[in-house]
Scaffold this motif. Structure first.
Motif, PDB file in Angstrom:
ATOM      1  N   GLY A 103       0.781  -1.229   0.000  1.00  0.00           N
ATOM      2  CA  GLY A 103       0.000   0.000   0.000  1.00  0.00           C
ATOM      3  C   GLY A 103       0.812   1.277   0.000  1.00  0.00           C
ATOM      4  N   ARG A 104       2.119   1.176  -0.024  1.00  0.00           N
ATOM      5  CA  ARG A 104       2.953   2.382  -0.020  1.00  0.00           C
ATOM      6  C   ARG A 104       2.929   3.060  -1.392  1.00  0.00           C
ATOM      7  NH1 ARG A 104       8.497   0.648   3.210  1.00  0.00           N
ATOM      8  NH2 ARG A 104       7.487  -0.487   4.920  1.00  0.00           N
ATOM      9  N   LYS A 105       3.010   4.385  -1.352  1.00  0.00           N
ATOM     10  CA  LYS A 105       3.080   5.161  -2.589  1.00  0.00           C
ATOM     11  C   LYS A 105       3.867   6.437  -2.338  1.00  0.00           C
ATOM     12  CE  LYS A 105      -1.361   7.508  -1.801  1.00  0.00           C
ATOM     13  NZ  LYS A 105      -2.692   7.817  -2.378  1.00  0.00           N
ATOM     14  N   SER A 106       4.107   7.181  -3.409  1.00  0.00           N
ATOM     15  CA  SER A 106       4.827   8.442  -3.341  1.00  0.00           C
ATOM     16  C   SER A 106       6.172   8.266  -2.627  1.00  0.00           C
ATOM     17  CB  SER A 106       3.944   9.493  -2.651  1.00  0.00           C
ATOM     18  OG  SER A 106       4.498  10.787  -2.749  1.00  0.00           O
ATOM     19  N   VAL A 107       6.536   9.188  -1.759  1.00  0.00           N
ATOM     20  CA  VAL A 107       7.849   9.132  -1.114  1.00  0.00           C
ATOM     21  C   VAL A 107       7.990   7.953  -0.159  1.00  0.00           C
ATOM     22  CG1 VAL A 107       8.271  11.601  -1.354  1.00  0.00           C
ATOM     23  CG2 VAL A 107       7.062  10.759   0.652  1.00  0.00           C
ATOM     24  N   ALA A 108       6.879   7.347   0.236  1.00  0.00           N
ATOM     25  CA  ALA A 108       6.958   6.165   1.100  1.00  0.00           C
ATOM     26  C   ALA A 108       7.371   4.932   0.316  1.00  0.00           C
ATOM     27  CB  ALA A 108       5.612   5.926   1.779  1.00  0.00           C
ATOM     28  N   ALA A 109       7.126   4.929  -1.000  1.00  0.00           N
ATOM     29  CA  ALA A 109       7.487   3.775  -1.824  1.00  0.00           C
ATOM     30  C   ALA A 109       8.904   3.865  -2.363  1.00  0.00           C
ATOM     31  CB  ALA A 109       6.500   3.644  -2.990  1.00  0.00           C
ATOM     32  N   LEU A 110       9.424   5.071  -2.527  1.00  0.00           N
ATOM     33  CA  LEU A 110      10.738   5.244  -3.140  1.00  0.00           C
ATOM     34  C   LEU A 110      11.874   4.530  -2.408  1.00  0.00           C
ATOM     35  CD1 LEU A 110      10.549   8.982  -4.299  1.00  0.00           C
ATOM     36  CD2 LEU A 110      10.656   6.941  -5.731  1.00  0.00           C
ATOM     37  N   PRO A 111      11.939   4.577  -1.074  1.00  0.00           N
ATOM     38  CA  PRO A 111      13.062   3.900  -0.397  1.00  0.00           C
ATOM     39  C   PRO A 111      13.112   2.399  -0.640  1.00  0.00           C
ATOM     40  CG  PRO A 111      11.992   5.452   1.091  1.00  0.00           C
ATOM     41  CD  PRO A 111      11.117   5.334  -0.115  1.00  0.00           C
ATOM     42  N   LEU A 112      11.976   1.778  -0.951  1.00  0.00           N
ATOM     43  CA  LEU A 112      11.970   0.335  -1.179  1.00  0.00           C
ATOM     44  C   LEU A 112      12.862  -0.055  -2.351  1.00  0.00           C
ATOM     45  CD1 LEU A 112       8.164  -0.500  -0.707  1.00  0.00           C
ATOM     46  CD2 LEU A 112      10.035  -0.906   0.906  1.00  0.00           C
ATOM     47  N   ALA A 113      12.927   0.795  -3.363  1.00  0.00           N
ATOM     48  CA  ALA A 113      13.721   0.482  -4.549  1.00  0.00           C
ATOM     49  C   ALA A 113      15.205   0.365  -4.226  1.00  0.00           C
ATOM     50  CB  ALA A 113      13.503   1.552  -5.615  1.00  0.00           C
ATOM     51  N   PHE A 114      15.640   0.992  -3.129  1.00  0.00           N
ATOM     52  CA  PHE A 114      17.059   1.011  -2.795  1.00  0.00           C
ATOM     53  C   PHE A 114      17.361   0.333  -1.460  1.00  0.00           C
ATOM     54  CE2 PHE A 114      15.823   4.899  -5.113  1.00  0.00           C
ATOM     55  CZ  PHE A 114      16.456   4.620  -6.312  1.00  0.00           C
ATOM     56  N   ASP A 115      16.387  -0.394  -0.949  1.00  0.00           N
ATOM     57  CA  ASP A 115      16.565  -1.147   0.291  1.00  0.00           C
ATOM     58  C   ASP A 115      17.116  -2.535  -0.052  1.00  0.00           C
ATOM     59  OD1 ASP A 115      16.462  -2.460   2.682  1.00  0.00           O
ATOM     60  OD2 ASP A 115      14.345  -2.044   3.082  1.00  0.00           O
ATOM     61  N   PRO A 116      18.340  -2.868   0.379  1.00  0.00           N
ATOM     62  CA  PRO A 116      18.929  -4.171   0.026  1.00  0.00           C
ATOM     63  C   PRO A 116      18.081  -5.353   0.467  1.00  0.00           C
ATOM     64  CG  PRO A 116      20.605  -2.695   0.914  1.00  0.00           C
ATOM     65  CD  PRO A 116      19.284  -2.027   1.138  1.00  0.00           C
ATOM     66  N   GLN A 119      12.627  -7.559  -1.387  1.00  0.00           N
ATOM     67  CA  GLN A 119      12.622  -8.701  -2.288  1.00  0.00           C
ATOM     68  C   GLN A 119      11.707  -8.512  -3.488  1.00  0.00           C
ATOM     69  OE1 GLN A 119      14.741 -11.308  -1.790  1.00  0.00           O
ATOM     70  NE2 GLN A 119      15.492 -10.036  -0.100  1.00  0.00           N
ATOM     71  N   GLY A 120      11.035  -7.381  -3.557  1.00  0.00           N
ATOM     72  CA  GLY A 120      10.075  -7.154  -4.636  1.00  0.00           C
ATOM     73  C   GLY A 120      10.691  -6.501  -5.865  1.00  0.00           C
ATOM     74  N   ASP A 121       9.845  -5.992  -6.714  1.00  0.00           N
ATOM     75  CA  ASP A 121      10.236  -5.371  -7.981  1.00  0.00           C
ATOM     76  C   ASP A 121      10.764  -3.962  -7.710  1.00  0.00           C
ATOM     77  OD1 ASP A 121      10.434  -4.245 -10.490  1.00  0.00           O
ATOM     78  OD2 ASP A 121       8.282  -4.310 -10.909  1.00  0.00           O
ATOM     79  N   ARG A 122      12.077  -3.796  -7.763  1.00  0.00           N
ATOM     80  CA  ARG A 122      12.697  -2.503  -7.471  1.00  0.00           C
ATOM     81  C   ARG A 122      12.372  -1.471  -8.549  1.00  0.00           C
ATOM     82  NH1 ARG A 122      16.340  -3.099  -3.392  1.00  0.00           N
ATOM     83  NH2 ARG A 122      17.052  -5.230  -2.961  1.00  0.00           N
ATOM     84  N   ALA A 123      12.426  -1.896  -9.805  1.00  0.00           N
ATOM     85  CA  ALA A 123      12.140  -0.971 -10.902  1.00  0.00           C
ATOM     86  C   ALA A 123      10.711  -0.443 -10.797  1.00  0.00           C
ATOM     87  CB  ALA A 123      12.370  -1.653 -12.241  1.00  0.00           C
ATOM     88  N   GLY A 124       9.775  -1.339 -10.542  1.00  0.00           N
ATOM     89  CA  GLY A 124       8.387  -0.925 -10.402  1.00  0.00           C
ATOM     90  C   GLY A 124       8.188  -0.008  -9.215  1.00  0.00           C
ATOM     91  N   ALA A 125       8.858  -0.297  -8.094  1.00  0.00           N
ATOM     92  CA  ALA A 125       8.729   0.540  -6.902  1.00  0.00           C
ATOM     93  C   ALA A 125       9.252   1.943  -7.163  1.00  0.00           C
ATOM     94  CB  ALA A 125       9.485  -0.099  -5.733  1.00  0.00           C
ATOM     95  N   LEU A 126      10.365   2.040  -7.881  1.00  0.00           N
ATOM     96  CA  LEU A 126      10.952   3.343  -8.174  1.00  0.00           C
ATOM     97  C   LEU A 126      10.028   4.180  -9.050  1.00  0.00           C
ATOM     98  CD1 LEU A 126      13.265   5.403  -8.297  1.00  0.00           C
ATOM     99  CD2 LEU A 126      14.263   4.053 -10.163  1.00  0.00           C
ATOM    100  N   ILE A 127       9.583   3.618 -10.156  1.00  0.00           N
ATOM    101  CA  ILE A 127       8.759   4.380 -11.092  1.00  0.00           C
ATOM    102  C   ILE A 127       7.380   4.677 -10.503  1.00  0.00           C
ATOM    103  CG2 ILE A 127       7.706   4.371 -13.374  1.00  0.00           C
ATOM    104  CD1 ILE A 127      10.780   4.711 -13.292  1.00  0.00           C
ATOM    105  N   TYR A 128       6.808   3.699  -9.796  1.00  0.00           N
ATOM    106  CA  TYR A 128       5.502   3.938  -9.173  1.00  0.00           C
ATOM    107  C   TYR A 128       5.619   5.007  -8.086  1.00  0.00           C
ATOM    108  CZ  TYR A 128       1.275   3.177  -6.415  1.00  0.00           C
ATOM    109  OH  TYR A 128       0.104   3.365  -5.720  1.00  0.00           O
ATOM    110  N   GLY A 129       6.701   4.980  -7.328  1.00  0.00           N
ATOM    111  CA  GLY A 129       6.893   5.988  -6.285  1.00  0.00           C
ATOM    112  C   GLY A 129       6.934   7.388  -6.861  1.00  0.00           C
ATOM    113  N   ILE A 130       7.689   7.560  -7.946  1.00  0.00           N
ATOM    114  CA  ILE A 130       7.770   8.878  -8.569  1.00  0.00           C
ATOM    115  C   ILE A 130       6.429   9.266  -9.189  1.00  0.00           C
ATOM    116  CG2 ILE A 130       8.856  10.217 -10.408  1.00  0.00           C
ATOM    117  CD1 ILE A 130      11.385   8.586  -9.979  1.00  0.00           C
ATOM    118  N   GLY A 131       5.796   8.336  -9.899  1.00  0.00           N
ATOM    119  CA  GLY A 131       4.529   8.637 -10.551  1.00  0.00           C
ATOM    120  C   GLY A 131       3.430   9.011  -9.564  1.00  0.00           C
ATOM    121  N   SER A 132       3.306   8.260  -8.483  1.00  0.00           N
ATOM    122  CA  SER A 132       2.287   8.579  -7.480  1.00  0.00           C
ATOM    123  C   SER A 132       2.624   9.882  -6.754  1.00  0.00           C
ATOM    124  CB  SER A 132       2.122   7.419  -6.497  1.00  0.00           C
ATOM    125  OG  SER A 132       3.361   7.041  -5.919  1.00  0.00           O
ATOM    126  N   MET A 133       3.913  10.210  -6.645  1.00  0.00           N
ATOM    127  CA  MET A 133       4.309  11.493  -6.067  1.00  0.00           C
ATOM    128  C   MET A 133       3.849  12.646  -6.950  1.00  0.00           C
ATOM    129  SD  MET A 133       8.152  12.942  -5.270  1.00  0.00           S
ATOM    130  CE  MET A 133       8.531  13.001  -7.036  1.00  0.00           C
TER     131      MET A 133
END
Length: 251
Positions: A103-116, A119-133
Motif C-alpha cells: 500500500g505504499r506510494k509516493s515518497v513512502a514507496a521510493l526507499p523500497l527500490a534502494f533497500d537491500p 525482495q520485490g520489484d525494485r524498478a516498479g517501486a521506483l517508477i511507481y513511487g515517482i509517478g504517485s508522487m
C-alpha cells in the motif's frame, strides 16, 4: 549525345553533404484543443504539458529498467515484461496500489527500490513511487484548471526527490558491490547516459513549474496593486476628439 556518368568522388561528396545537413526543425509536440482548455490559464497549460511529458518519461524509464534488469519484472505475478510495464503505469494513472508494496506510494514507496532487504520489484517501486508522487503534487489529478493550482514548494520538493532517486539509482549497490539496478553504463565499449538525461528532463520541468508557480502568485499580487494605484490616474484621462472643429461646435 550520351551523358557521361558523374565521377565517383563527386557523388560521394554530394551524399556526404546531404547526410551532414542540419535538420530543418525539431518537432514541438503540443496538445490539441479541447473544451476543457477554456477553464485553464497559461500556468495550468504548462503544468498539464509537464505532467504529460513526465508520465511519458516514466514510461520510457520503466521500459529501460525492465530491459536492463529483467529479474525485476519476473518478481511480479505477471508473465511478460510488457504486462509488468502496463501494470505499473496503470497503477500510477489510475491511482491504485501497486502489488508488492504493502500500500505504499509516493515518497513512502521510493526507499523500497534502494533497500537491500527488499525482495520485490525494485524498478516498479521506483517508477511507481515517482509517478504517485506527481499525482500527489497535482492534487490527485493529472490536469490543472483555474480553480486548482500547484504549490511551488511542493513542486521544488518533487524535483529534489527525483534528483535524489536518480543519484541513488546510479550509486546504490548490494553487499557484493553490484548495482541494485542497472541503469547508466560507462565502459570501454561506450557511454550510455540515457537514464541520467531522462531524469534530468523531469527535474528541469518540475523546477521550471516551481518557479512559474511562485512567479504567478507574485504577479497576481503586483497586478492587483498596480490596478489600485492606476485607478485614480485613469480616472483623469480624457479621450481626444479626432476632429477638433466639430468637437468645438457641439460644445
Amino acid at each position: 549525345m550520351l551523358l557521361r556518368p558523374l565521377p565517383s568522388c563527386f557523388l560521394a561528396l554530394s551524399l556526404l553533404a546531404g547526410c551532414t545537413s542540419p535538420p530543418v526543425k525539431k518537432d514541438v509536440d503540443g496538445m490539441g484543443f479541447s473544451a476543457g482548455q477554456m477553464l485553464q490559464n497559461d500556468a495550468n497549460r504548462a503544468a498539464n504539458l509537464a505532467m504529460r511529458d513526465n508520465l511519458a518519461s516514466l514510461s520510457l524509464l520503466l521500459d529501460k529498467l525492465y530491459k536492463r534488469n529483467p529479474r525485476e519484472w519476473k518478481k511480479t505475478a505477471v508473465t511478460s515484461r510488457e504486462a509488468a510495464h502496463q501494470q505499473v503505469m496503470a497503477a500510477i494513472t489510475e491511482q491504485k496500489p501497486l502489488p508488492g508494496l504493502d500500500g505504499r506510494k509516493s515518497v513512502a514507496a521510493l526507499p523500497l527500490a534502494f533497500d537491500p532487504s527488499f525482495q520485490g520489484d525494485r524498478a516498479g517501486a521506483l517508477i511507481y513511487g515517482i509517478g504517485s508522487m506527481l499525482f500527489e503534487l497535482y492534487g490527485g489529478t493529472d490536469t490543472q484548471h483555474l480553480l486548482s493550482g500547484l504549490n511551488s514548494q511542493m513542486a521544488a520538493n518533487a524535483a529534489w526527490n527525483i534528483e535524489v532517486a536518480a543519484w541513488l539509482l546510479a550509486s546504490r549497490t548490494d553487499e557484493q558491490g553490484q548495482p541494485l539496478l542497472l541503469s547508466n553504463e560507462i565502459s570501454a565499449a561506450g557511454r550510455n547516459l540515457s537514464f541520467e538525461r531522462e531524469f534530468g528532463r523531469m527535474i528541469g520541468r518540475l523546477e521550471l513549474l516551481a518557479q512559474m508557480t511562485n512567479e504567478s502568485l507574485r504577479r497576481t499580487g503586483i497586478n492587483y496593486v498596480q490596478g489600485i494605484l492606476a485607478a485614480p490616474i485613469l480616472g483623469l484621462v480624457q479621450f481626444i476628439p479626432l476632429n477638433a472643429v466639430s468637437a468645438a461646435a457641439t460644445q
